[in-house]
Write a protein that holds these residues in place. Structure first.
Motif, mmCIF file in Angstrom:
data_model
loop_
_atom_site.group_PDB
_atom_site.id
_atom_site.type_symbol
_atom_site.label_atom_id
_atom_site.label_comp_id
_atom_site.label_asym_id
_atom_site.label_seq_id
_atom_site.Cartn_x
_atom_site.Cartn_y
_atom_site.Cartn_z
ATOM 1 N N SER A 198 -32.358 -57.799 27.648
ATOM 2 C CA SER A 198 -32.856 -58.045 26.288
ATOM 3 C C SER A 198 -34.374 -57.978 26.289
ATOM 4 C CB SER A 198 -32.331 -59.326 25.826
ATOM 5 O OG SER A 198 -32.752 -60.516 26.519
ATOM 6 N N LYS A 199 -34.929 -58.187 27.560
ATOM 7 C CA LYS A 199 -36.647 -58.293 27.330
ATOM 8 C C LYS A 199 -37.049 -57.033 28.037
ATOM 9 C CE LYS A 199 -37.022 -62.942 26.438
ATOM 10 N NZ LYS A 199 -36.968 -62.754 25.018
ATOM 11 N N GLN A 200 -36.252 -56.495 29.069
ATOM 12 C CA GLN A 200 -37.186 -55.458 29.965
ATOM 13 C C GLN A 200 -36.300 -53.966 29.665
ATOM 14 O OE1 GLN A 200 -39.043 -56.539 33.448
ATOM 15 N NE2 GLN A 200 -38.323 -58.655 33.352
ATOM 16 N N PHE A 205 -25.414 -49.045 26.728
ATOM 17 C CA PHE A 205 -26.179 -48.171 26.068
ATOM 18 C C PHE A 205 -25.788 -47.821 24.521
ATOM 19 C CE2 PHE A 205 -28.050 -43.839 24.779
ATOM 20 C CZ PHE A 205 -29.349 -44.161 25.115
ATOM 21 N N GLY A 206 -24.530 -47.908 24.139
ATOM 22 C CA GLY A 206 -24.135 -47.961 22.793
ATOM 23 C C GLY A 206 -24.769 -49.138 21.834
ATOM 24 N N ILE A 207 -25.537 -49.865 22.438
ATOM 25 C CA ILE A 207 -25.997 -50.966 21.735
ATOM 26 C C ILE A 207 -27.679 -50.136 21.223
ATOM 27 C CG2 ILE A 207 -27.630 -53.168 21.770
ATOM 28 C CD1 ILE A 207 -25.414 -54.240 23.852
ATOM 29 N N ASN A 211 -27.956 -57.961 19.203
ATOM 30 C CA ASN A 211 -27.883 -58.846 20.122
ATOM 31 C C ASN A 211 -26.514 -59.615 20.260
ATOM 32 O OD1 ASN A 211 -29.293 -60.643 21.658
ATOM 33 N ND2 ASN A 211 -30.039 -61.905 20.235
ATOM 34 N N GLY A 212 -25.717 -59.858 19.240
ATOM 35 C CA GLY A 212 -24.449 -60.388 19.358
ATOM 36 C C GLY A 212 -23.489 -59.542 20.292
ATOM 37 N N LEU A 213 -23.597 -58.224 19.963
ATOM 38 C CA LEU A 213 -22.807 -57.345 20.973
ATOM 39 C C LEU A 213 -23.194 -57.483 22.704
ATOM 40 C CD1 LEU A 213 -22.918 -54.283 18.862
ATOM 41 C CD2 LEU A 213 -20.574 -55.268 19.415
ATOM 42 N N LEU A 214 -24.454 -57.629 22.707
ATOM 43 C CA LEU A 214 -24.826 -57.663 24.306
ATOM 44 C C LEU A 214 -24.367 -59.047 24.716
ATOM 45 C CD1 LEU A 214 -26.689 -56.907 26.606
ATOM 46 C CD2 LEU A 214 -28.586 -57.780 25.375
ATOM 47 N N SER A 215 -24.681 -59.967 24.227
ATOM 48 C CA SER A 215 -24.090 -61.243 24.764
ATOM 49 C C SER A 215 -22.638 -61.357 24.721
ATOM 50 C CB SER A 215 -24.204 -62.441 23.962
ATOM 51 O OG SER A 215 -25.637 -62.944 23.672
ATOM 52 N N GLY A 216 -21.808 -60.629 23.713
ATOM 53 C CA GLY A 216 -20.382 -60.611 23.729
ATOM 54 C C GLY A 216 -19.791 -59.643 24.874
ATOM 55 N N TYR A 217 -20.552 -58.407 25.027
ATOM 56 C CA TYR A 217 -20.056 -57.728 26.201
ATOM 57 C C TYR A 217 -20.044 -58.334 27.433
ATOM 58 C CZ TYR A 217 -20.376 -53.514 23.089
ATOM 59 O OH TYR A 217 -20.367 -52.574 21.978
ATOM 60 N N LEU A 218 -21.215 -58.973 27.657
ATOM 61 C CA LEU A 218 -21.434 -59.774 29.082
ATOM 62 C C LEU A 218 -20.597 -60.927 29.418
ATOM 63 C CD1 LEU A 218 -25.576 -59.463 29.328
ATOM 64 C CD2 LEU A 218 -23.534 -57.878 30.508
ATOM 65 N N ILE A 219 -20.519 -61.756 28.307
ATOM 66 C CA ILE A 219 -19.601 -62.811 28.348
ATOM 67 C C ILE A 219 -18.246 -62.543 28.300
ATOM 68 C CG2 ILE A 219 -19.055 -64.856 27.504
ATOM 69 C CD1 ILE A 219 -21.863 -65.635 26.660
#
Lengths: 306, 306
Positions: free
Chosen positions: A180-182, A218-220, A235-243
């Motif tokens: 999310s940052k880099q 990458f779809g994000i 951002n919700g998708l990113l957290s959701g995919y990982l968790i």
């Protein structure tokens, strides 16, 4: 201050990579005061640990007695104050064989480090989380099930008959921060809120098709470019995919197990929500309170030997 | 130099985020010379693109004719020289509707940007890789199957009847760089070689149980601590887990499809080895040569309209 010095009967210390947290405890194990500094393990050379601790303990040190100090966390790693060898699963998260006495030079303290725990197959390690698990078991001595400790390196630990039987670490928090940052995803998610619907969608996607997690990330970015998706949804998708990937990996172990989550409140709530997508409810406990409870359990275990 | 100026009939340009690559081409589409600079799209403000290109073309510019310049890559993005809207799949990777003429001020050049391609469901985008795909199709006009373009953002593209039908981007290269250089795994893998047996083991693990990829990563660090695993084995495992996750995601599309890999030689060999674990053989092509072939195909498409 005189009262604090007089009434502190021992000191609890959570000494991680980035922070040193100290609680001054009375004889009933109530917290009299606490201090926190940024002198974490990662910032200190080996001979700087004792001076850092002595400085933090200044308000309670006395020439007339020896103060017990019980420490947990990365302070016991190879790069720490004294290496505390890992205990191996299956093992009680706390026991007298797995405590290292630190050879201190200041006569006003006697310091102990609670060991971390290792697992050989598949390889895994924890330092600090075993104390949080001991804290949960202090409150629920008969707990059998799964304890989830969300954080930079989230642990999912299976507990049965007072023992930690196996565990699994996920680098989710660290990977989330890097992506999310880099990474290229920063253009789509950095600084955005976490949209709940996006989060749940991400979890469901990962749980339903975990082989697609790597393909989803990458779809994000692409969804932002092609669909003008909002940052908080991304951002919700990113957290959701990982968790969700964690839930997918742990799913077989979670069937019919009670689950306790011990962590920071916002992150714990996300994990509870992710578990709810597969109809698992979880009790949430404050992670810092569990650490302190575990240090209290450690002190109770040790105090007759001091 | 006079010869070069005289014989250059057009210029091929691969203008990505970090580099500007220029080939001086004769009328038979043979390369006369090439130059490369670090003036990539990411380093340039909008009004700096034309001067950067003019400077790179200095050896071949002439006041007596207009030089065609065919560009591909991130130069056509929203942050680039001129935004070239994405064409949508299914689509030929190159066609006259998807070329943008750049309004240049220097009368010695006429510049074109080949558009990228988007996919709405699931969302995905490419800029530059469509030109590599066109390059593969220039060599094999009847190719149907999968073209894998490994790199920072690896693409797997399905091609049929001269059209790109769908594709999937994996952030594997970027995630590998972040994990190996900046995460806790750097202590175990940074700078190490890539052990072949570790790589194959990592691929097999991800392909057999893709839901465990997220669970496997921290095991690289733990394996170093608990099993004293060598750095090159750890590094092989990391590459293997990540590339294996791609194979797991793509597996259904790869059944009985021929596969072409177009990329840098070492990375292409890793992907070929990963595919071999599921008994798929792949033809390897040089990625830069494919880019140039695609730019040549673009020039052939355009030259009658110039």
């Amino acid at each position: 201050m005189t009262d604090l010095r007089e009434h502190t009967s021992w000191v609890a210390v959570d000494w991680g990579t980035t922070n040193l947290r100290v609680w001054f405890m009375d004889e009933t194990n109530a917290v009299l005061d606490q201090v926190s500094t940024e002198q974490g393990m990662g910032t200190l050379s080996r001979d700087a640990f004792e001076p850092a601790l002595i400085a933090a303990l200044a308000p309670v040190l006395s020439d007339t007695r020896v103060l017990p100090v019980v420490c947990c966390g990365m302070v016991g790693s190879r790069q720490g104050w004294v290496e505390a060898p890992y205990a191996a699963v299956p093992v009680s998260p706390l026991n007298t064989q797995n405590v290292v006495t630190v050879p201190t030079t200041d006569p006003r303290i006697c310091a102990f480090i609670l060991s971390g725990i290792k697992q050989v197959t598949p390889p895994d390690v924890m330092r600090g989380e075993e104390t949080q698990i001991a804290g949960v078991l202090r409150a629920y001595p008969d707990f059998s099930g799964c304890i989830c400790l969300p954080g930079t390196h989230t642990k999912w630990a299976m507990v049965s008959d007072g023992k930690l039987t196996k565990f699994n670490t996920f680098m989710t928090g660290e990977i989330y921060a890097l992506l999310s940052k880099q990474s290229v995803l920063r253009h789509s998610v950095d600084g955005a809120a976490c949209d709940e619907a996006g989060f749940v969608q991400g979890v469901r996607t990962s749980v339903a098709a975990p082989e697609m997690v790597a393909a989803s990330l990458f779809g994000i970015r692409a969804g932002d470019l092609v669909l003008d998706r909002m940052g908080d949804v991304s951002n919700g998708l990113l957290s959701g995919y990982l968790i969700g990937a964690e839930i997918a990996a742990m799913r077989n172990d979670l069937n019919s197990s009670p689950v306790v989550i011990a962590g920071a409140s916002k992150l714990s709530a996300l994990y509870a929500q992710a578990l709810a997508t597969i109809d698992i409810s979880a009790d949430i406990h404050d992670g810092e309170a569990c650490t302190l409870d575990g240090l209290i359990a450690g002190y109770e275990l040790l105090k007759d030997t001091i």
